[in-house]
Design a protein around this motif. Structure first.
Motif, mmCIF file in Angstrom:
data_model
loop_
_atom_site.group_PDB
_atom_site.id
_atom_site.type_symbol
_atom_site.label_atom_id
_atom_site.label_comp_id
_atom_site.label_asym_id
_atom_site.label_seq_id
_atom_site.Cartn_x
_atom_site.Cartn_y
_atom_site.Cartn_z
ATOM 1 N N ARG A 3 0.959 -1.203 -0.127
ATOM 2 C CA ARG A 3 0.131 0.018 0.084
ATOM 3 C C ARG A 3 0.859 1.093 -0.068
ATOM 4 O O ARG A 3 0.313 2.160 -0.664
ATOM 5 C CB ARG A 3 -0.981 -0.116 1.336
ATOM 6 N N ILE A 4 2.032 1.206 0.561
ATOM 7 C CA ILE A 4 3.101 2.493 0.438
ATOM 8 C C ILE A 4 3.430 2.434 -1.000
ATOM 9 O O ILE A 4 3.507 3.749 -1.287
ATOM 10 C CB ILE A 4 4.158 2.168 1.584
ATOM 11 N N ASP A 5 3.775 1.338 -1.554
ATOM 12 C CA ASP A 5 4.035 1.483 -3.044
ATOM 13 C C ASP A 5 3.140 2.075 -3.890
ATOM 14 O O ASP A 5 3.486 2.928 -4.542
ATOM 15 C CB ASP A 5 4.661 0.164 -3.477
ATOM 16 N N GLU A 6 1.928 1.766 -3.477
ATOM 17 C CA GLU A 6 0.781 2.375 -4.444
ATOM 18 C C GLU A 6 0.700 3.796 -4.000
ATOM 19 O O GLU A 6 0.379 4.637 -4.940
ATOM 20 C CB GLU A 6 -0.669 1.609 -3.758
ATOM 21 N N ALA A 7 0.898 4.296 -2.657
ATOM 22 C CA ALA A 7 0.813 5.587 -2.510
ATOM 23 C C ALA A 7 1.805 6.307 -3.221
ATOM 24 O O ALA A 7 1.548 7.527 -3.571
ATOM 25 C CB ALA A 7 0.723 5.802 -0.836
ATOM 26 N N VAL A 8 3.022 5.711 -2.966
ATOM 27 C CA VAL A 8 4.296 6.574 -3.754
ATOM 28 C C VAL A 8 3.992 6.749 -5.098
ATOM 29 O O VAL A 8 4.282 7.701 -5.791
ATOM 30 C CB VAL A 8 5.514 5.758 -3.374
ATOM 31 N N GLY A 9 3.292 5.581 -5.863
ATOM 32 C CA GLY A 9 3.097 5.590 -7.361
ATOM 33 C C GLY A 9 2.093 6.905 -7.376
ATOM 34 O O GLY A 9 2.087 7.350 -8.488
ATOM 35 N N SER A 10 1.073 7.113 -6.614
ATOM 36 C CA SER A 10 0.042 8.017 -6.984
ATOM 37 C C SER A 10 0.624 9.457 -6.737
ATOM 38 O O SER A 10 0.455 10.521 -7.353
ATOM 39 C CB SER A 10 -1.064 7.812 -5.695
ATOM 40 N N TYR A 11 1.757 9.571 -5.908
ATOM 41 C CA TYR A 11 2.582 10.772 -5.285
ATOM 42 C C TYR A 11 3.302 11.235 -6.868
ATOM 43 O O TYR A 11 3.266 12.138 -7.423
ATOM 44 C CB TYR A 11 3.579 10.496 -4.402
ATOM 45 N N GLU A 12 3.872 9.918 -7.385
ATOM 46 C CA GLU A 12 4.805 10.248 -8.590
ATOM 47 C C GLU A 12 3.751 10.638 -9.796
ATOM 48 O O GLU A 12 4.191 11.478 -10.653
ATOM 49 C CB GLU A 12 5.584 8.991 -9.064
ATOM 50 N N ASP A 13 2.760 10.236 -10.001
ATOM 51 C CA ASP A 13 1.641 10.294 -10.811
ATOM 52 C C ASP A 13 1.039 11.783 -10.753
ATOM 53 O O ASP A 13 1.006 12.476 -11.903
ATOM 54 C CB ASP A 13 0.572 9.307 -11.042
ATOM 55 N N GLU A 14 0.995 12.447 -9.658
ATOM 56 C CA GLU A 14 0.700 13.818 -9.473
ATOM 57 C C GLU A 14 1.636 14.634 -9.669
ATOM 58 O O GLU A 14 1.399 15.572 -10.223
ATOM 59 C CB GLU A 14 0.286 13.820 -7.908
ATOM 60 N N LEU A 15 3.031 14.288 -9.339
ATOM 61 C CA LEU A 15 4.002 15.217 -9.821
ATOM 62 C C LEU A 15 4.196 15.364 -11.446
ATOM 63 O O LEU A 15 4.547 16.439 -11.818
ATOM 64 C CB LEU A 15 5.334 14.914 -9.149
ATOM 65 N N ALA A 16 4.044 14.211 -11.746
ATOM 66 C CA ALA A 16 4.132 13.994 -13.456
ATOM 67 C C ALA A 16 2.847 15.097 -14.077
ATOM 68 O O ALA A 16 3.085 15.622 -15.132
ATOM 69 C CB ALA A 16 3.890 12.547 -13.923
ATOM 70 N N ARG A 17 1.780 14.755 -13.513
ATOM 71 C CA ARG A 17 0.568 15.744 -13.928
ATOM 72 C C ARG A 17 1.004 17.167 -13.756
ATOM 73 O O ARG A 17 0.669 17.959 -14.668
ATOM 74 C CB ARG A 17 -0.402 15.391 -13.291
ATOM 75 N N PHE A 18 1.772 17.818 -12.511
ATOM 76 C CA PHE A 18 1.974 18.807 -12.646
ATOM 77 C C PHE A 18 2.913 19.358 -13.376
ATOM 78 O O PHE A 18 3.149 20.335 -13.949
ATOM 79 C CB PHE A 18 2.407 19.521 -10.997
ATOM 80 N N ALA A 19 3.988 18.447 -13.653
ATOM 81 C CA ALA A 19 5.016 18.633 -14.657
ATOM 82 C C ALA A 19 4.300 19.082 -16.057
ATOM 83 O O ALA A 19 4.954 19.737 -16.995
ATOM 84 C CB ALA A 19 5.980 17.566 -14.946
ATOM 85 N N GLU A 20 3.625 18.307 -16.450
ATOM 86 C CA GLU A 20 2.882 18.367 -17.914
ATOM 87 C C GLU A 20 2.031 19.769 -18.043
ATOM 88 O O GLU A 20 2.151 20.480 -18.828
ATOM 89 C CB GLU A 20 1.853 17.483 -17.917
ATOM 90 N N LEU A 21 1.540 20.377 -16.884
ATOM 91 C CA LEU A 21 0.984 21.477 -16.746
ATOM 92 C C LEU A 21 1.917 22.629 -16.820
ATOM 93 O O LEU A 21 1.861 23.698 -17.488
ATOM 94 C CB LEU A 21 0.078 21.832 -15.389
ATOM 95 N N ARG A 22 3.172 22.375 -16.172
ATOM 96 C CA ARG A 22 4.116 23.496 -16.284
ATOM 97 C C ARG A 22 4.652 23.609 -17.693
ATOM 98 O O ARG A 22 5.198 24.872 -18.141
ATOM 99 C CB ARG A 22 5.209 23.027 -15.037
ATOM 100 N N ALA A 23 4.779 22.384 -18.402
ATOM 101 C CA ALA A 23 5.206 22.392 -19.780
ATOM 102 C C ALA A 23 4.587 23.184 -20.533
ATOM 103 O O ALA A 23 4.991 24.182 -21.665
ATOM 104 C CB ALA A 23 5.510 21.113 -20.260
ATOM 105 N N VAL A 24 3.331 23.178 -20.403
ATOM 106 C CA VAL A 24 2.113 24.109 -21.069
ATOM 107 C C VAL A 24 1.965 25.367 -20.863
ATOM 108 O O VAL A 24 1.960 26.519 -21.658
ATOM 109 C CB VAL A 24 0.869 23.251 -21.204
ATOM 110 N N HIS A 25 1.871 25.732 -19.411
ATOM 111 C CA HIS A 25 1.675 27.131 -18.966
ATOM 112 C C HIS A 25 2.866 27.824 -18.454
ATOM 113 O O HIS A 25 2.704 28.882 -18.012
ATOM 114 C CB HIS A 25 0.525 26.839 -17.908
ATOM 115 N N GLY A 26 4.080 26.960 -18.274
ATOM 116 C CA GLY A 26 5.154 27.808 -17.841
ATOM 117 C C GLY A 26 5.333 27.594 -16.195
ATOM 118 O O GLY A 26 4.785 27.060 -15.581
ATOM 119 N N PRO A 27 6.225 28.292 -15.687
ATOM 120 C CA PRO A 27 6.927 27.927 -14.430
ATOM 121 C C PRO A 27 5.818 28.717 -13.388
ATOM 122 O O PRO A 27 6.052 28.333 -11.926
ATOM 123 C CB PRO A 27 8.285 28.516 -14.291
#
Length: 310
Positions: free
Chosen positions: A231-255
């Motif tokens: 379950r911790i691995d699952e939580a860490v995976g969700s955390y990484e997915d969330e950071l990846a989502r924000f990274a995509e938004l930053r790539a489109v809308h800037g810093p």
């Protein structure tokens, strides 16, 4: 048994993790037969219980057969460990692991000072009033009220509470005034929706008599080690997915778009802590002989009295 301290991000100690192996059935064991429960210590019936058909509460009959797995605590030990729930937790863990009469069985447990019993008291309610209200009355029989005390997690003594002028209580009252009172050890039993006192009946009576907050250590089952890792691995995976989502938004809308760590990080920390400390339901074993056996034990311990009256 493996032990490990559980802390918050800031280093605050919150509990002691107990990883128990090769103990398939405890000495202090909950058996079930439908809505009927039997708490037995070795071969001795300690508590019989019947859940109300409307789930409003539990009728219980308490015997005088319970024996604590904690030896008498010396005053010099109390002074040496005063104010340190962490050291007391390690001390109680030794007693629980070394006793054949305790509730520990295979799995992962937590001894914690963060019991909900401490959080439910209103600031303007005296400790004596609150402590007395949380005690379940009745000996040998009584009723755990789930209607008025839903999720209040009351305290059910496993033997009659001693009076305030009892010699043991008098000795503990002095420790309560000095701030050296050892913790009361309670076990959260989900099938009763209350806490059973494993050790410290006289100490709790002393704290109530002195109207001080009783130091508590709560024992409960928590997420097993293998399940915890997954379950911790699952939580860490969700955390990484969330950071990846924000990274995509930053790539489109800037810093100007945040990287997401400020929200996802604390959420991950809270989730890991909750997984590490969260309560799991109490295990109950099928009662050999089922309801017939339960009724037979009830007739024996009540000497044939009309109990339960339902």
């Amino acid at each position: 048994m493996r032990r490990g301290d559980v802390t918050r991000d800031d280093g605050t100690w919150t509990g002691l993790s107990l990883d128990v192996r090769d103990r398939h059935r405890p000495g202090l064991c909950v058996f079930s037969a439908g809505p009927r429960l039997l708490l037995s210590q070795q071969a001795r019936p300690v508590l019989l219980a019947l859940v109300d058909e409307h789930l409003d509460g539990v009728d219980f009959w308490r015997t005088d057969e319970y024996r604590s797995c904690v030896p008498p605590l010396r005053a010099d030990t109390a002074r040496a460990l005063a104010g340190s729930p962490e050291r007391w937790a390690h001390r109680f863990a030794q007693y629980l692991a070394g006793s054949p009469d305790g509730p520990l069985h295979e799995g992962r447990w937590l001894l914690t000072c963060e019991s909900p019993l401490r959080r439910l008291r209103h600031a303007d309610t005296p400790h004596a009033e609150y402590g007395g209200s949380m005690l379940v009355d009745g000996h040998p029989d009584g009723y755990i009220d789930w209607f008025f005390h839903s999720h209040a997690w009351e305290i059910l003594p496993l033997r009659p509470m001693p009076d305030a002028d009892d010699s043991r209580v008098k000795a503990y009252r002095k420790q309560a005034r000095e701030g050296t009172l050892p913790p009361v050890l309670v076990w959260r039993v989900s099938g009763l929706d209350c806490h059973l006192i494993l050790d410290g009946h006289a100490r709790l009576a002393a704290a109530i008599a002195e109207s001080v907050e009783p130091p508590l250590l709560q024992l409960h089952r928590t997420v097993p080690r293998d399940d915890l890792a997954a379950r911790i691995d699952e939580a860490v995976g969700s955390y990484e997915d969330e950071l990846a989502r924000f990274a995509e938004l930053r790539a489109v809308h800037g810093p100007t778009v945040p990287d997401g760590a400020a929200t996802a990080g604390p959420r991950l920390a809270r989730l890991v802590h909750d997984l590490n400390t969260g309560e799991r339901p109490t295990w109950a074993w099928p009662l050999p002989g089922g309801e017939d056996r339960w009724h037979r034990v009830a007739r024996e311990v009540t000497a044939g009295q009309d109990w339960p009256r339902t």
